[in-house]
Design an enzyme around this catalytic site. Structure first.
Site, mmCIF file in Angstrom:
data_model
loop_
_atom_site.group_PDB
_atom_site.id
_atom_site.type_symbol
_atom_site.label_atom_id
_atom_site.label_comp_id
_atom_site.label_asym_id
_atom_site.label_seq_id
_atom_site.Cartn_x
_atom_site.Cartn_y
_atom_site.Cartn_z
ATOM 1 N N GLU A 124 0.812 -1.214 0.000
ATOM 2 C CA GLU A 124 0.000 0.000 0.000
ATOM 3 C C GLU A 124 0.845 1.263 0.000
ATOM 4 O O GLU A 124 1.980 1.261 0.488
ATOM 5 C CB GLU A 124 -0.908 -0.006 1.244
ATOM 6 N N CYS A 137 3.527 8.524 1.624
ATOM 7 C CA CYS A 137 4.060 7.525 2.549
ATOM 8 C C CYS A 137 4.282 6.253 1.743
ATOM 9 O O CYS A 137 3.345 5.632 1.255
ATOM 10 C CB CYS A 137 3.049 7.318 3.676
ATOM 11 N N CYS A 144 6.188 -6.985 7.017
ATOM 12 C CA CYS A 144 7.384 -6.610 7.775
ATOM 13 C C CYS A 144 7.716 -7.769 8.712
ATOM 14 O O CYS A 144 6.810 -8.337 9.327
ATOM 15 C CB CYS A 144 7.137 -5.335 8.584
ATOM 16 N N CYS A 151 1.748 -2.779 15.727
ATOM 17 C CA CYS A 151 1.702 -2.430 14.294
ATOM 18 C C CYS A 151 1.009 -3.519 13.488
ATOM 19 O O CYS A 151 1.403 -4.684 13.537
ATOM 20 C CB CYS A 151 3.123 -2.214 13.778
ATOM 21 N N GLY A 219 6.803 -2.069 6.036
ATOM 22 C CA GLY A 219 8.151 -2.626 5.979
ATOM 23 C C GLY A 219 9.214 -1.818 6.694
ATOM 24 O O GLY A 219 9.003 -0.663 7.070
ATOM 25 N N GLU A 220 10.351 -2.449 6.889
ATOM 26 C CA GLU A 220 11.501 -1.808 7.510
ATOM 27 C C GLU A 220 12.497 -1.476 6.394
ATOM 28 O O GLU A 220 13.145 -2.374 5.851
ATOM 29 C CB GLU A 220 12.115 -2.772 8.548
ATOM 30 N N SER A 251 12.324 6.166 7.858
ATOM 31 C CA SER A 251 12.006 5.786 9.236
ATOM 32 C C SER A 251 12.488 4.365 9.505
ATOM 33 O O SER A 251 12.210 3.456 8.731
ATOM 34 C CB SER A 251 10.495 5.875 9.454
ATOM 35 N N SER A 273 12.031 5.067 15.264
ATOM 36 C CA SER A 273 10.847 4.661 16.028
ATOM 37 C C SER A 273 11.282 4.192 17.406
ATOM 38 O O SER A 273 11.664 3.055 17.597
ATOM 39 C CB SER A 273 10.117 3.537 15.288
ATOM 40 N N LEU A 274 11.217 5.084 18.356
ATOM 41 C CA LEU A 274 11.714 4.780 19.704
ATOM 42 C C LEU A 274 10.613 4.116 20.553
ATOM 43 O O LEU A 274 10.779 3.007 21.022
ATOM 44 C CB LEU A 274 12.215 6.068 20.360
ATOM 45 N N HIS A 275 9.541 4.816 20.781
ATOM 46 C CA HIS A 275 8.321 4.269 21.419
ATOM 47 C C HIS A 275 8.424 3.886 22.887
ATOM 48 O O HIS A 275 7.394 3.592 23.512
ATOM 49 C CB HIS A 275 7.780 3.061 20.654
ATOM 50 N N ASN A 352 -2.850 4.199 16.754
ATOM 51 C CA ASN A 352 -3.971 3.956 15.842
ATOM 52 C C ASN A 352 -4.414 2.508 15.978
ATOM 53 O O ASN A 352 -3.639 1.597 15.715
ATOM 54 C CB ASN A 352 -3.542 4.225 14.392
ATOM 55 N N CYS A 395 -0.780 5.631 10.374
ATOM 56 C CA CYS A 395 0.449 4.929 10.763
ATOM 57 C C CYS A 395 0.118 3.594 11.400
ATOM 58 O O CYS A 395 -0.673 3.531 12.344
ATOM 59 C CB CYS A 395 1.218 5.696 11.828
HETATM 60 N N1 SAH Z 1 9.355 0.089 9.870
HETATM 61 C C1 SAH Z 1 9.665 1.442 9.993
HETATM 62 C C2 SAH Z 1 8.842 2.333 9.084
HETATM 63 C C3 SAH Z 1 7.364 1.993 8.967
HETATM 64 S S1 SAH Z 1 6.367 2.242 10.385
HETATM 65 C C4 SAH Z 1 9.550 1.901 11.421
HETATM 66 O O1 SAH Z 1 9.017 1.153 12.237
HETATM 67 O O2 SAH Z 1 10.014 2.981 11.719
HETATM 68 C C5 SAH Z 1 6.051 3.990 10.418
HETATM 69 C C6 SAH Z 1 5.672 4.527 11.783
HETATM 70 O O3 SAH Z 1 4.358 4.145 12.197
HETATM 71 C C7 SAH Z 1 6.604 4.035 12.871
HETATM 72 O O4 SAH Z 1 6.987 5.051 13.712
HETATM 73 C C8 SAH Z 1 5.721 3.050 13.575
HETATM 74 O O5 SAH Z 1 6.181 2.799 14.826
HETATM 75 C C9 SAH Z 1 4.396 3.762 13.542
HETATM 76 N N2 SAH Z 1 3.282 2.878 13.889
HETATM 77 C C10 SAH Z 1 3.195 1.552 13.689
HETATM 78 N N3 SAH Z 1 2.025 1.085 14.175
HETATM 79 C C11 SAH Z 1 1.339 2.129 14.664
HETATM 80 C C12 SAH Z 1 0.042 2.289 15.258
HETATM 81 N N4 SAH Z 1 -0.763 1.247 15.422
HETATM 82 N N5 SAH Z 1 -0.323 3.522 15.650
HETATM 83 C C13 SAH Z 1 0.489 4.582 15.450
HETATM 84 N N6 SAH Z 1 1.712 4.504 14.876
HETATM 85 C C14 SAH Z 1 2.131 3.293 14.495
HETATM 86 FE FE1 SF4 Z 2 7.741 -3.242 10.876
HETATM 87 FE FE2 SF4 Z 2 7.825 -0.618 11.450
HETATM 88 FE FE3 SF4 Z 2 5.553 -2.030 11.806
HETATM 89 FE FE4 SF4 Z 2 7.639 -2.453 13.402
HETATM 90 S S1 SF4 Z 2 6.447 -0.531 13.222
HETATM 91 S S2 SF4 Z 2 6.382 -4.056 12.451
HETATM 92 S S3 SF4 Z 2 9.360 -2.188 12.009
HETATM 93 S S4 SF4 Z 2 6.573 -1.629 9.860
#
Ligand code: SAH
Ligand code: SF4
Length: 422
Positions: A124, A137, A144, A151, A219-220, A251, A273-275, A352, A395
């Site tokens: 997508e 995006c 992934c 995610c 994807g990563e 990212s 993506s620290l979180h 989300n 996201c």
């Molecule tokens: N794999 C890479 C890039 C794709 S994810 C990464 O993880 O950075 C893009 C962004 O969306 C990342 O910051 C990810 O952590 C965030 N993301 C993933 N799932 C999410 C969700 N359910 N709600 C909000 N952000 C989310």
């Molecule tokens: Fe993959 Fe990024 Fe989703 Fe983590 S947040 S599963 S690295 S796409």
């Protein structure tokens, strides 16, 4: 050029990359798709097809311009090629686009496209229009392998790397859909053999809808490093799409060993993506943390801008209720960023939701309190408004429709592919 490797594979393990050494999808009609190829690769393809080096060089320059600056897909329309040459090209090459399976528009104007590759894999892309910019995006993989708990993409069972053509193809398709290719004739930019430094008009973001690209789709990207790098080089080429690297953000969830190379070989802005700020919580949310820990990751972030001249790093922080959103978490975040002296900004992303998730979004009050603490610590911490939630385009919500197939069916398809491709 057509090295055939298995395009579909089951997930190999929790945190290991999927190597898919395949740059061009083989076509059944035997023609080569030029989409995503660099100038030297186009030249190589032309030589392979029988042109001598000098002719191939000239034609590759013309083709590159038609493909990426003009968005042309029909050789007949390439008016600075002699007629017989156009026919010769059309017999051997195509300029493809990803196949669009479905296009959706959110109430907030966000658009999502479900795309299908030649081998039937779905991925997508999302376009997010704002007052002063338009951000595409882009996905780097089908699915992934990293399985972050929050995610949706991480729950996809089959994963494959996208080719450079499929990555650049997303940008091309968005330009097609937004009607943003320059019109008029090419007279002023005709190329002659010794015209090394042609004065082609450059793209400027002014007045265009698509101004920015984020590698934040499925994807990563650092697990598909070469393809992402090659694709972004094409996207940044001044004679083609000409997007500035300052308007592109990659990212990563923290693939430390690839970050220095990303800085040197791609040089776009970095988002990490620290979180979470403790090992326990980040291990749960981002399993890759068990391999590459927080402190190591922040050190790699501190090293990143030196090589790429990126101005600052963006940290993404998904706000999950009662998981990572306390005042202490916010204070620890400030302490860590200061400790590594990072020129940083924190994007707070309200979680989300998606069907089947264990998590909930933090309350708006919690998000505001968290943001204030980080802000008082001297670090900008804007809260990202979710976009396109109604069409599952926000996201972390991306997960293609191919997933509606059963597990058994997917396994069978994967086995068939494997057998067919040897
Ligand atoms: N794999 C890479 C890039 C794709 S994810 C990464 O993880 O950075 C893009 C962004 O969306 C990342 O910051 C990810 O952590 C965030 N993301 C993933 N799932 C999410 C969700 N359910 N709600 C909000 N952000 C989310
Ligand atoms: Fe993959 Fe990024 Fe989703 Fe983590 S947040 S599963 S690295 S796409």
């Amino acid at each position: 050029m057509h090295s055939a490797a298995n395009p579909i594979m089951p997930i190999p393990g929790l945190i290991d990359p999927v190597p898919v050494p395949r740059a061009v999808t083989p076509r059944e009609d035997g023609r080569t798709d030029l989409l995503g190829l660099s100038r030297p690769q186009i030249k190589g393809a032309l030589e392979e097809a029988g042109l001598d080096a000098k002719a191939a060089k000239l034609r590759s320059k013309q083709l590159f311009h038609w493909l990426y600056h003009r968005g042309e897909t029909d050789f007949e329309a390439m008016t600075d090629l002699a007629k017989p040459m156009r026919g010769w090209m059309a017999e051997r090459f195509v300029v493809g686009r990803p196949q669009v399976v479905e296009a959706q528009v959110s109430v907030d104007g966000t658009r999502k496209w479900l795309l299908r590759s030649d081998d039937g894999q779905d991925y997508e892309m999302v376009f997010i229009p704002d007052a002063d910019r338009g951000t595409l995006c882009v996905s780097s993989q089908v699915g992934c392998t990293l399985n972050c708990r929050f995610c949706h993409t991480g729950t996809m069972r089959l994963v494959r790397n996208l080719t450079p053509g499929e990555i650049v193809g997303q940008v091309m398709l968005a330009r097609d859909a937004l009607g943003e290719w320059p019109k008029g004739n090419m007279g002023s930019v005709a190329v002659t053999p010794d015209d090394e430094d042609e004065d082609a008009p450059q793209y400027s973001p002014d007045g265009r809808m698509l101004t920015n690209i984020v590698m934040m789709g499925m994807g990563e990207p650092l697990y598909n490093f070469e393809h992402v790098r090659d694709a972004l080089k094409v996207v940044m080429d001044g004679d083609g799409l000409a997007l500035s690297r300052r308007r592109i953000t990659l990212s990563t969830s923290g693939v430390i060993p690839m970050m220095a190379r990303a800085s040197e070989e791609i040089g776009v802005n970095l988002a990490v993506s620290l979180h979470a700020v403790t090992k326990e919580v980040r291990d749960e949310l981002v399993p890759l943390n068990k391999k590459y820990g927080i402190e190591e990751l922040l050190q790699a972030c501190a090293d990143y801008p030196k090589a790429s001249n990126a101005r600052r790093i963006t940290f993404e922080y998904v706000m999950i209720r009662d998981k990572n959103d306390s005042d202490d978490d916010a204070r620890e975040l400030v302490r860590l960023i200061r400790k590594y002296k990072l020129p940083a900004k924190v994007n707070l992303i309200p979680f989300n939701p998606w069907p089947g998730t264990d998590y909930e979004c933090s309350t708006p009050e919690r998000v505001r309190a968290f943001s204030s603490i980080v802000f008082e610590g001297g670090i900008s911490a804007p809260v990202r408004t979710p976009r396109g939630r109604d069409i599952m385009a926000a996201c972390g919500q991306l997960k293609s429709a191919s997933e509606k197939k059963s597990r058994a069916e997917l396994d069978r398809l994967a086995a068939e592919k494997q057998a067919a491709l040897g």
